[in-house]
Design a protein around this motif. Structure first.
Motif, PDB file in Angstrom:
ATOM      1  N   PHE A 195      52.237 -15.436 -17.411  1.00  0.00           N
ATOM      2  CA  PHE A 195      51.527 -14.698 -18.454  1.00  0.00           C
ATOM      3  C   PHE A 195      52.464 -13.895 -19.355  1.00  0.00           C
ATOM      4  CE2 PHE A 195      49.279 -10.860 -19.944  1.00  0.00           C
ATOM      5  CZ  PHE A 195      48.280 -11.470 -20.695  1.00  0.00           C
ATOM      6  N   VAL A 232      44.449 -19.564 -22.628  1.00  0.00           N
ATOM      7  CA  VAL A 232      45.268 -20.071 -21.523  1.00  0.00           C
ATOM      8  C   VAL A 232      44.724 -19.586 -20.181  1.00  0.00           C
ATOM      9  CG1 VAL A 232      47.546 -19.939 -20.434  1.00  0.00           C
ATOM     10  CG2 VAL A 232      47.364 -20.328 -22.902  1.00  0.00           C
ATOM     11  N   LEU A 249      53.869 -15.852 -22.311  1.00  0.00           N
ATOM     12  CA  LEU A 249      52.978 -16.490 -23.275  1.00  0.00           C
ATOM     13  C   LEU A 249      53.121 -15.847 -24.654  1.00  0.00           C
ATOM     14  CD1 LEU A 249      49.665 -16.779 -21.192  1.00  0.00           C
ATOM     15  CD2 LEU A 249      51.117 -18.668 -21.953  1.00  0.00           C
ATOM     16  N   VAL A 265      51.839 -23.271 -26.603  1.00  0.00           N
ATOM     17  CA  VAL A 265      51.368 -23.194 -25.220  1.00  0.00           C
ATOM     18  C   VAL A 265      51.587 -24.491 -24.455  1.00  0.00           C
ATOM     19  CG1 VAL A 265      49.624 -21.485 -25.839  1.00  0.00           C
ATOM     20  CG2 VAL A 265      48.998 -23.904 -25.752  1.00  0.00           C
ATOM     21  N   PHE A 292      53.889 -24.418 -21.428  1.00  0.00           N
ATOM     22  CA  PHE A 292      53.315 -23.721 -20.271  1.00  0.00           C
ATOM     23  C   PHE A 292      52.386 -24.643 -19.491  1.00  0.00           C
ATOM     24  CE2 PHE A 292      54.534 -20.390 -23.232  1.00  0.00           C
ATOM     25  CZ  PHE A 292      55.185 -19.487 -22.400  1.00  0.00           C
ATOM     26  N   ARG A 325      46.329 -16.140 -25.487  1.00  0.00           N
ATOM     27  CA  ARG A 325      46.442 -15.694 -24.096  1.00  0.00           C
ATOM     28  C   ARG A 325      45.116 -15.844 -23.353  1.00  0.00           C
ATOM     29  NH1 ARG A 325      50.492 -10.722 -23.047  1.00  0.00           N
ATOM     30  NH2 ARG A 325      52.391 -11.821 -23.681  1.00  0.00           N
TER      31      ARG A 325
END
Length: 337
Positions: A98, A111, A101, A241, A244, A108
């Motif tokens: 986190f 995600v 991000l 993103v 991730f 956020r």
């Protein structure tokens, strides 16, 4: 000797199943083309997602007898492993990611919404393709959906803080549980009862069970077509993103294998645990993202982007997971549950 209608239906279904991964990727591509070509139709397509997904889950439940589900729920070790990987391991992995991000709130939240919620639909399909125990995984889906409804606000408070967690409502999750689990499961059990007593029910069940691949294609097409214009409009923010999501997919096989070993599960059950930990609830979580307040519209695009990355990841998983978890042969059959 001529083949009957049932044989022809089964033959077509077998061809679809053999090529289903390619067909899923093609469905995503078709959705992207439709979304970009007819962006004004996004609202109509959004309304069609839940009915199509409910039909897909009905067909999925139809293929597993009710008695099998009851027996699977009693498998305490498997249920404990699935709950551990999804509600202990995954939150730790997501919390560690986190801080790295992008700072945008919508990104956020999107995600977190998608990564904190385990999949309850096409995970069964991909797990089955890789030789996972999809019967037990199917039995775990109601518990997974109920528990994620209960703990998602808690996880958001812990990671985001209470101020942002307040914007997420539980209502869409309750609706999703009724529409996507309770109703399809009840109808599937009624159909099984009918099929066991009447030839017409048997014929209907046979034909319905062959529609899984087309229904999955329809769902993927609808989701991508309805949301792809938003992804395209915010390409730079959404692209940030993707690494991730890829990292998450790279971590979870190791975590899932470790959890499966810790609970002493057989190879098919371990494979199912890996898929459960890696696949996320993007299709069911999307209504949550769409219900967020003004200014957070980008969250839905972030959720759909995870779907695109994950489906590609599942193509890899279907080939990779059986190699990471080969079925024992030299020592004889694996008798562990």
């Amino acid at each position: 000797m001529q083949s009957g209608p049932g044989d022809r239906v089964s033959s077509v279904a077998a061809v679809l199943e053999r090529h289903q991964v390619v067909l899923y990727v093609a469905a995503i591509g078709a959705g992207a083309v439709i979304g970009l070509g007819i962006p004004g139709g996004a609202t109509v397509l959004e309304h069609a997602i839940n009915p199509a997904l409910a039909a897909l889950l009905y067909v999925t439940f139809l293929q597993v007898p009710a008695r099998t589900l009851v027996a699977a729920v009693r498998d305490v070790r498997f249920m404990a492993a699935v709950l551990t990987v999804n509600f202990v391991v995954v939150p730790v992995v997501v919390a560690a990611m986190f801080g790295f991000l992008p700072s945008d709130q919508a990104v956020r939240i999107g995600v977190l919404l998608v990564l904190l919620c385990p999949c309850v639909d096409y995970v069964i399909v991909f797990s089955g393709l890789a030789g996972g125990d999809n019967h037990r995984l199917l039995a775990a889906t109601p518990a997974l959906l109920l528990l994620q409804m209960a703990v998602l606000p808690l996880f958001l408070v812990l990671i985001l803080g209470s101020e942002l967690a307040d914007i997420v409502e539980v209502g869409p999750f309750v609706e999703a549980f009724v529409v996507l689990i309770v109703i399809p499961l009840t109808l599937a059990w009624l159909t099984q009862w009918w099929s066991a007593r009447h030839p017409a029910g048997q014929r209907f069940s046979l034909r319905a069970s062959t529609t899984m691949v087309p229904l999955m294609m329809l769902v993927l097409t609808l989701v991508v077509a309805s949301q792809f214009p938003k992804v395209d409009d915010s390409l730079s923010e959404v692209a940030a993103v993707v690494p991730f999501y890829v990292l998450f997919l790279a971590i979870m096989p190791v975590a899932g294998i470790g959890v499966g070993r810790m609970f002493g599960l057989a190879t098919p059950a371990r494979r199912a645990v890996v898929f459960s930990g890696a696949t996320r609830n993007s299709l069911v979580v999307l209504p949550l993202a769409l219900a967020l307040p003004a200014g957070l519209e980008l969250a839905a695009a972030v959720v759909v982007t995870q779907t695109l990355v994950e489906v590609i990841g599942m193509v890899v998983y279907v080939r990779l997971v059986p190699r990471l978890l080969p079925q024992p042969s030299a020592q004889g059959p694996d008798t562990r549950r």
